[in-house]
Write a protein that holds these residues in place. Structure first.
Motif, short mmCIF file in Angstrom:
data_model
loop_
_atom_site.label_atom_id
_atom_site.label_comp_id
_atom_site.label_asym_id
_atom_site.label_seq_id
_atom_site.Cartn_x
_atom_site.Cartn_y
_atom_site.Cartn_z
N GLU A 199 9.65 72.66 70.02
CA GLU A 199 10.86 71.87 70.07
C GLU A 199 12.36 72.97 70.17
O GLU A 199 13.14 72.52 70.64
CB GLU A 199 10.99 71.02 68.82
N LYS A 203 12.91 74.68 73.34
CA LYS A 203 13.66 73.58 74.07
C LYS A 203 15.29 73.48 73.97
O LYS A 203 16.00 73.74 74.64
CB LYS A 203 13.10 72.38 74.10
N THR A 204 15.36 73.23 72.64
CA THR A 204 16.59 73.01 72.11
C THR A 204 17.64 74.36 72.15
O THR A 204 18.85 74.09 72.81
CB THR A 204 16.61 72.59 70.53
N HIS A 205 17.14 75.30 71.78
CA HIS A 205 18.03 76.59 71.60
C HIS A 205 18.00 77.43 73.00
O HIS A 205 18.95 78.17 73.28
CB HIS A 205 17.69 77.25 70.38
N LYS A 222 15.80 73.14 62.32
CA LYS A 222 15.33 74.03 63.53
C LYS A 222 16.77 73.71 64.22
O LYS A 222 16.92 74.20 65.36
CB LYS A 222 14.47 72.91 64.38
N GLY A 223 17.72 73.06 63.66
CA GLY A 223 18.98 72.95 64.34
C GLY A 223 19.07 71.81 65.34
O GLY A 223 19.77 71.72 66.33
N LEU A 224 17.98 70.89 65.29
CA LEU A 224 18.33 69.83 66.08
C LEU A 224 19.31 68.81 65.79
O LEU A 224 19.85 68.74 64.69
CB LEU A 224 16.98 68.96 65.85
N ARG A 266 18.45 63.44 67.30
CA ARG A 266 16.90 63.47 67.60
C ARG A 266 15.97 63.72 66.13
O ARG A 266 15.13 63.17 66.32
CB ARG A 266 16.93 64.89 68.01
N HIS A 269 12.18 62.08 64.97
CA HIS A 269 11.62 62.55 64.00
C HIS A 269 11.03 61.64 62.80
O HIS A 269 10.13 61.38 62.08
CB HIS A 269 11.76 63.76 63.22
#
Lengths: 332, 336
Positions: free
Chosen positions: A114, A117-119, B240-242, B246, B251
């Protein structure tokens, strides 16, 4: 320039009975590739300080600091979108409870890729390859098979390895490990610590290790910060800390280690960490300190000079002797 | 997974048998003689009464009647209505699409509104929106359906004249049913305005029927979300910086859905029960109204057969919910 530079960080929580200060004027600075440890009992605010820096505290928290910079960028002034480009990519964190820190509804592979993909905007195939490589790096056997496994099918140690793999996915410059071994079996604890240190050296990333285990500190860190009741009471090199602790609390903690016990009876520190309602005036450690004087009970101690570990004490210890103490008390 | 499905089906069979017994006994506990009811005001002679009782098998001991009934069921025969003399299954299947259409629209409306409302209320806990949604949900849940339906009819049909009072479509349109679903059939018929007429007829009953499920879903989603948002893995996701969307929308929601799906499944059962009232208020020609009519006419076979068919449908829906549940929750899917 320091990679992470935090000055006088204060975190207070809005509670039903007013504000509660969980972290009180704590400073942390850390350079590229350095390993630093924060030690303290439960409730000493060591995790909260780092969670505040990551922006992971609930909205009831009030975070203030004179300075909070990462790589020269001001984390306090940053918008949440901008901060999310740093969090999870350049600064990552692993937690105490690996079993509950992974989302039970998604596969290991999904959670692992994840961040990529995001960063890093990696493609599907590229992500998969990187995920296998990461699982290999953290020592998980049959990595390809593990990608499609769900967290409940992993043991605690395996889960923590997956968490570590997730944390190092984007090659972060700083990893914060919040009591990474507390919830694990003793045999697994050593493996996870070794793994963290190996990855730290291989990837040349800075590591903040939050723990309450002096043994872990001795094995890993170069520099140690001791927290007590939300305050940073001492800050020293590892060798100096074990040989010549300057704060009575550090000295008492070390004396309570079984391997250092001189007599058959293990010394302990009487009392508990003060909470919201029994916060003493003056020095916070005064109710439990064996060198306590009236001065300690009435006025807050200033930090001692750096050569005395910046100890937050009126009578910092030197070789076990409290300096300038009125009774001229000697260490036992 | 395969064993999980087998287990679930294994539970259904004894449940269904239990329902046959309950349906059979309860209908016979009702006071009133079905044959006399058929005769109406004219009455009938003792001799004719006895003959008709024998014809329908009401003269036999109750256990024998039950045995015969089970035997019929095993051959797919749900009995024959003693009023219309048509097979119960046939009557049921003619009316069932109307109920399906209404219930489906209601549950879709309830989920489409309830899920986001509950989610936003949880994320913005303690806000004005949260209080509004929760007060609205409590009001909706506490309101008697019958009264609420009449209120809407008075306001929207009576005073404003926006929607029709009853029925499935305006009498101006006629076409042969293809699917039995009026929305689909009216489109297929190609007649101008038929589809719009069907929609206008559907709006009020849908709103009335959706009210309780909507309230339940909104409340359940909110509490499930609140619980999930405090979990460690949500902190991991944020670390995670999402993006917040999201984190909550994927989640948290995926985990919060597990209890919500159970509730939605149970609500489908409630809908069939609720449809009885709603269909009666709006003269909606579905199985709810048919069941009520059958009870008043002491049409034993229809009530019994209808009860069984409804029970069977509720059980099938619950089976589907269980399967969906396993799809969403890997901890169920992977139990060996």
């Amino acid at each position: 320039m320091a990679l992470l530079d935090i000055r006088n960080l204060t975190v207070a929580f809005q509670t039903g009975n007013g504000m509660f200060t969980a972290v009180d004027r704590v400073s942390v600075s850390l350079s590229e590739g350095e390993v630093v440890s924060i030690v303290g009992e439960s409730g000493s605010g060591k995790s909260v300080a780092m969670l505040a820096m990551m922006g992971l505290l609930p909205w009831t928290a009030r975070v203030t600091a004179d300075r909070m910079e990462f790589d020269g960028k001001d984390l306090l002034a940053m918008g949440s979108g901008e901060k999310r480009r740093i969090i999870g990519r350049e600064i990552t964190m692993i937690f105490q409870e690996p079993m509950s820190s992974l989302n039970p509804c998604f596969t290991v592979g999904f959670q692992l890729t994840e961040a990529l993909k995001t960063h890093l905007r990696m493609g599907r195939k590229e992500r998969r390859e990187r995920a296998v490589e990461l699982l290999n790096q953290v020592g998980i056997p049959e990595p390809v098979k593990r990608l499609s496994v769900f967290p409940h099918q992993l043991s605690g140690g395996m889960s923590q390895r997956v968490m570590i793999a997730m944390a190092i996915a984007c090659n972060p410059r700083l990893l914060i490990a919040d009591e990474p071994t507390t919830a694990l079996d003793v045999t697994i604890q050593a493996q996870i610590l070794d793994l963290l240190l190996k990855l730290q050296q291989d990837n040349d990333m800075a590591l903040v290790l939050i723990t309450h285990d002096m043994g872990v500190v001795a094995e890993t860190a170069k520099r140690v910060m001791v927290h007590y009741a939300g305050q940073q009471v001492e800050h020293q090199e590892i060798g100096g800390l074990f040989a010549n602790p300057h704060h009575p609390y550090t000295a008492a903690l070390l004396a309570a280690l079984p391997e250092r016990a001189a007599s058959k009876k293990l010394p302990s520190i009487a009392g508990v960490v003060p909470g919201q309602f029994d916060r003493p005036t003056g020095c916070l450690f005064s109710p439990r300190c064996r060198f306590v004087t009236d001065l300690c009970r009435s006025s807050e101690p200033p930090p001692a000079p750096a050569e005395l570990g910046s100890a937050l004490c009126h009578y910092p210890l030197d070789d076990g002797v409290p300096l300038n103490h009125p009774d001229g008390k000697e260490a036992v | 997974m395969f064993i999980y499905v087998l287990k679930k089906i294994g539970v259904i069979i004894p449940t269904f048998l239990g329902v046959t017994l309950v349906a059979f006994i309860f209908i016979r506990l009702l006071p009133g003689d079905p044959v006399l009811l058929m005769a109406g005001e004219r009455g009938m002679t003792e001799e004719r009464h006895a003959r008709m009782m024998a014809e329908f098998g009401f003269d036999k001991p109750i256990l024998v009647q039950y045995g015969l009934y089970l035997n019929q069921l095993a051959h797919g025969d749900f009995g024959t209505s003693i009023i219309t003399r048509k097979p119960v299954l046939q009557e049921f299947m003619t009316l069932f699409p109307a109920t399906v259409e209404l219930s489906l629209c209601a549950i879709i409306l309830a989920v489409l509104l309830g899920l986001p409302a509950g989610m936003i209320a949880a994320v913005k806990r303690g806000s004005f929106f949260d209080h509004t949604v929760m007060t609205g949900a409590l009001t909706g849940y506490s309101m008697p359906i019958f009264w609420w339906g009449l209120l809407l009819i008075i306001f929207f049909s009576g005073i404003l004249g926006w929607t029709p009072v009853s029925g499935r479509i305006s009498l101006l349109y006629y076409f042969e049913p293809v699917t039995g679903l009026m929305l689909v059939d009216s489109l297929l018929s190609g007649q101008d305005g038929a589809f719009w007429s069907a929609i206008r007829h559907l709006i009020l009953p849908t709103v009335v029927l959706a009210t309780i499920p909507l309230a339940v879903i909104a409340r359940q989603t909110r509490s499930a979300m609140l619980e999930v948002l405090g979990e460690d893995y949500i902190r991991t996701a944020r670390a995670k910086g999402l993006s917040p969307i999201r984190v909550t929308g994927l989640h948290a929601l995926r985990n919060a859905l597990i209890p919500v799906i159970t509730v939605v499944g149970l609500q489908v059962g409630v809908l069939f029960a609720g449809a009885i009232l709603t269909e009666t208020i709006f003269s909606w020609p579905g199985i709810g109204k048919w069941m009520v009519d059958s009870i008043f006419r002491r049409d034993y076979p229809s009530v019994q057969g209808g009860l069984l068919l409804i029970a069977a449908i509720v059980m099938i829906v619950n089976l589907l919910v269980d399967l969906l549940y396993a799809l969403i929750n890997p901890r169920i899917r992977h139990t060996e």
